[in-house]
Design an enzyme around this catalytic site. Structure first.
Site, PDB file in Angstrom:
ATOM      1  N   GLU A  69       2.954 -41.276 -48.323  1.00 19.22           N
ATOM      2  CA  GLU A  69       2.878 -40.735 -47.096  1.00 19.22           C
ATOM      3  C   GLU A  69       1.842 -40.844 -46.312  1.00 19.22           C
ATOM      4  O   GLU A  69       0.451 -40.896 -47.083  1.00 19.22           O
ATOM      5  CB  GLU A  69       3.173 -39.249 -47.306  1.00 19.22           C
ATOM      6  CG  GLU A  69       4.397 -38.915 -48.006  1.00 19.22           C
ATOM      7  CD  GLU A  69       4.667 -37.864 -48.488  1.00 19.22           C
ATOM      8  OE1 GLU A  69       5.809 -37.139 -49.092  1.00 19.22           O
ATOM      9  OE2 GLU A  69       3.425 -37.049 -49.022  1.00 19.22           O
TER      10      GLU A  69
ATOM     11  N   GLU B  96       9.708 -37.838 -51.697  1.00 20.41           N
ATOM     12  CA  GLU B  96       8.932 -38.077 -52.788  1.00 20.41           C
ATOM     13  C   GLU B  96       9.832 -38.770 -54.033  1.00 20.41           C
ATOM     14  O   GLU B  96       9.383 -39.683 -54.663  1.00 20.41           O
ATOM     15  CB  GLU B  96       7.809 -37.109 -53.272  1.00 20.41           C
ATOM     16  CG  GLU B  96       6.934 -36.591 -52.266  1.00 20.41           C
ATOM     17  CD  GLU B  96       7.291 -35.602 -51.436  1.00 20.41           C
ATOM     18  OE1 GLU B  96       8.401 -35.380 -51.081  1.00 20.41           O
ATOM     19  OE2 GLU B  96       6.506 -35.296 -50.604  1.00 20.41           O
TER      20      GLU B  96
ATOM     21  N   PHE C 215       2.164 -31.582 -55.084  1.00 15.43           N
ATOM     22  CA  PHE C 215       3.437 -31.989 -54.571  1.00 15.43           C
ATOM     23  C   PHE C 215       4.356 -32.833 -55.743  1.00 15.43           C
ATOM     24  O   PHE C 215       5.630 -32.970 -55.331  1.00 15.43           O
ATOM     25  CB  PHE C 215       3.316 -32.883 -53.499  1.00 15.43           C
ATOM     26  CG  PHE C 215       2.424 -32.316 -52.244  1.00 15.43           C
ATOM     27  CD1 PHE C 215       1.897 -30.959 -52.235  1.00 15.43           C
ATOM     28  CD2 PHE C 215       2.051 -33.037 -51.132  1.00 15.43           C
ATOM     29  CE1 PHE C 215       1.286 -30.582 -51.126  1.00 15.43           C
ATOM     30  CE2 PHE C 215       1.477 -32.853 -50.297  1.00 15.43           C
ATOM     31  CZ  PHE C 215       1.072 -31.331 -50.064  1.00 15.43           C
TER      32      PHE C 215
ATOM     33  N   HIS D 141      -2.394 -26.656 -53.244  1.00 17.42           N
ATOM     34  CA  HIS D 141      -3.081 -27.583 -52.667  1.00 17.42           C
ATOM     35  C   HIS D 141      -4.461 -27.952 -53.322  1.00 17.42           C
ATOM     36  O   HIS D 141      -5.312 -28.497 -52.572  1.00 17.42           O
ATOM     37  CB  HIS D 141      -3.636 -27.752 -51.227  1.00 17.42           C
ATOM     38  CG  HIS D 141      -2.205 -27.833 -50.377  1.00 17.42           C
ATOM     39  ND1 HIS D 141      -1.128 -26.876 -50.143  1.00 17.42           N
ATOM     40  CD2 HIS D 141      -1.646 -28.922 -49.560  1.00 17.42           C
ATOM     41  CE1 HIS D 141      -0.308 -27.299 -49.385  1.00 17.42           C
ATOM     42  NE2 HIS D 141      -0.577 -28.400 -49.030  1.00 17.42           N
TER      43      HIS D 141
END
Lengths: 345, 322
Positions: A41, A72, A98, A141
């Site tokens: 990405e 993904e 992720f 994150h």
């Protein structure tokens, strides 16, 4: 193949950020080997959210540097299938956080195919991903999660802490015939938009070279206590060691660089010398790296430890957002100093 | 369709059924009187494909060993139709060192690089690696295609939808196959899927989708010929759903108490034999001959497997890394 140890970084004539060192490693391998390509990405015109692919699109074009949809599972599996057919993909997943959306492709497919095939099918690929917190990005994150990948058989796990290792480990990872998870901490990339450790800029030789996977580095030699760590925490440990030296405590700092394979010899050698160990880990405390290192020592000879081993890791809570809370769980230099004082007491 | 092609389809289906009947026999042979899934010559889960042979035979008739197939947890019919060596297949199922994966894989994890064959035990997750094989073929300038197989239950998985989109976007040489056998283990299609035909879903990704309603091997052959030619010509992926039939349980030992359709099932091989006899292509003697030939090949493979050594426990850590 040229092997250069960390000490040989001194021969380099220019300094690069960790991000630029990674990109240079990728770029040189892409020039050498047409089977290497990059997908993920925002790896194209953006150049990677953390600058891990900057300039590659301009150099190699959209046939080899490919932005993917936010799918993904599809692109992680694509990398595996391409590797099976003789390509050497480098697949970026922006944040390690992720991986939950594509973990099946990683732990059930890329990690196991070589074994399930009785060694008949190789899966040479690199998964690169950003790890770590310290800038209030919240619980989804900011994680490191390397313990999860190191736990699954069939994946190599490398985690550079500086520009020199970043380039050398990237080249080794690309040339390796196994899936290699390459984890870079945002705080060592040298990004202009994030506070960075001064060591995120460092000497990097221009020629391609490998840093061996599975070999730790003694980044500071010392006789009183061993700080065993990896990634950004290496820098916190070095900062702590400098401060402790002024107080008469001589710390050794081991940068593991790889979790799989783990350099058990380097760990044991250091423990045999100092008899005092602090493991510093920005991943969660339980069932992870710090426990593994304690086990390596205990299984070999617990009598090497003159005092009980201590670990400084993220306590078992999600990474908090608010700054005072986040810094209450991160392994900072100050907290390393406090821990070493307990080890020395 | 010419006579040879039709006979070939029949022979492929018979070989697959013959192989699975042998596996069925040995699987259950030593699990009595107390049935234990982990016991016997063939331990573990066993998903047999009886009834679904038309899908594999019809598709694989258009392939060479340079083309790839990614199959499911129910892989034998595709493995056999794509030309897998029966001995290596059998030896893997019997957990032998001489098997495809030296006994490390098992019947859900068959990898044969000589025919670009793989399969996955995770629903829909064989689709993404198929994209990568297709990408590699395209990148390397090889005129090969990839057949990616799932069941109808998998069409509700994210991996399915992500893969269709990406394959369409990048015009990858893939043909997606859905084997709709009406049952996702015990859940009927009507209870899992909001539409009657998954071919409709292809439209949502801008690719061609067809559904073959009658488990007809010639229908599959015809539809897959078009799709495979298109993929080879660089015109991107297609989707083919075949309404097929699961004659036996989801896995062996499945009592299928949940099923109310068992009485109405049609065995596609017997039906095709009738059709070929009516058309003057098969005779009773030829049916016997093909059955014997198949049985001989299967017996030889099973014998090879049974007489092969089991892997040595000392070697258990071999092959984790290359």
């Amino acid at each position: 193949m040229v092997l250069i140890e960390t000490s040989d970084a001194s021969v380099a004539t220019r300094n690069l950020t960790t991000a630029k060192a990674m990109v240079e490693g990728i770029s040189q391998e892409m020039e050498r080997d047409p089977s290497v390509f990059v997908l993920g990405e925002d790896v194209g015109s953006y150049g990677g959210i953390f600058s891990s692919t900057t300039g590659l699109l301009e150099k190699f074009g959209p046939e080899r540097i490919m932005d993917t949809p936010i799918s993904e599972t599809a692109f992680m599996g694509l990398a595996t299938g391409a590797a099976v057919e003789g390509m050497r993909p480098i697949v970026e997943l922006m944040f390690v956080d992720f991986f939950g959306v594509c973990m099946d492709q990683i732990y059930n497919h890329m990690a196991k195919i070589h074994y399930e095939s009785g060694g008949n099918v190789k899966v040479p690929l690199v998964v690169m991903t950003a790890v770590g917190g310290g800038y209030s990005d919240g619980a989804q994150h900011s994680q490191c999660l390397w313990g999860i990948f190191a736990h699954v058989p069939g994946l190599k796990v490398v985690i550079p802490s500086n520009p020199f290792d970043a380039k050398g480990l990237m080249i080794s990872a690309i040339r390796d015939d196994n899936p290699v998870i390459y984890m870079f901490h945002k705080g060592i990339m040298g990004l202009p938009w994030m506070a960075k450790n001064p060591r995120s800029l460092g000497p990097v030789p221009e020629n391609p070279y490998e840093v061996p996977i599975g070999k730790a580095s003694v980044v500071r030699s010392g006789k009183d206590a061993s700080i065993i760590t990896v990634s950004l925490s290496v820098h916190h440990a070095l900062d702590a060691a400098e401060s402790l030296a002024q107080q008469g405590v001589d710390c050794e700092v081991i940068d593991l660089r790889s979790l799989v394979p783990l350099d058990r010899d380097a760990i044991l050698e250091s423990v045999a010398k100092t008899g005092r160990v602090l493991v510093v880990d920005e991943d969660y405390r339980s069932f992870g790296l710090s426990g593994e290192i304690a086990a390596v020592i205990s299984e070999t000879d617990p009598r090497m430890l003159r005092v009980p081993l201590r670990r400084l890791a993220i306590p078992d809570v999600p990474i908090p957002y608010s700054r005072p809370l986040e810094y209450a769980v991160l392994p900072t230099a100050d907290r390393i100093i406090s821990e070493i004082k307990l080890v020395m007491a | 369709m010419d006579k040879e092609t039709r006979l070939g389809l029949y022979e492929t289906m018979v070989l697959s059924r013959s192989f699975e009947e042998a596996i069925l026999r040995d699987y259950h042979a030593d699990k009595k009187p107390n049935w234990d899934i982990g016991a016997g010559l063939i331990p573990g889960e066993m998903h047999l494909s009886a009834g679904q042979e038309p899908v594999a035979a019809g598709v694989c008739a258009h392939l060479s060993a340079d083309d790839a197939v990614t199959a499911t947890h129910r892989p034998h019919h595709f493995a056999i139709a794509h030309g897998m060596d029966l001995k290596l297949l059998a030896a893997e199922i019997y957990g032998r060192e001489t098997g495809l994966g030296k006994g490390r894989g098992g019947h859900m994890h068959l990898f044969d690089p000589s025919i670009h064959f793989s399969c996955s035990g995770i629903i829909a997750e064989g689709y993404p690696p198929a994209l990568g094989q297709a990408f590699a073929f395209k990148y390397q300038g090889i005129n090969s295609v990839v057949i990616a197989v799932t069941g109808e239950g998998a069409a509700n998985q994210g991996a399915f939808h992500e893969s269709l989109n990406l394959a369409a976007l990048w015009k990858l040489p893939v043909v997606f196959i859905i084997e709709d056998n009406d049952w996702a283990i015990s859940v009927p299609r009507d209870a899992s899927t909001s539409i009657r035909s998954n071919a409709v879903r292809a439209t949502g990704y801008g690719i061609r989708g067809v559904r073959i309603q009658d488990n007809s091997v010639e229908g599959v052959w015809d539809a897959s010929r078009t799709a495979i030619e298109k993929a080879r010509a660089g015109e991107g992926p297609s989707l083919i759903e075949v309404h097929t039939v699961r004659l036996w349980g989801h896995f062996e030992g499945d009592a299928q108490a949940y099923r109310d359709d068992l009485e109405s099932l049609i065995d596609p091989i017997a039906a095709y034999a009738n059709q070929l006899e009516t058309d003057g292509i098969l005779t009773h003697e030829l049916v016997q001959h093909i059955a014997e030939e198949s049985k001989n090949r299967v017996d030889e493979a099973i014998e090879f497997a049974k007489s092969s050594p089991l892997p040595s426990p000392e070697d258990v850590e071999k092959y984790v890394f290359a």
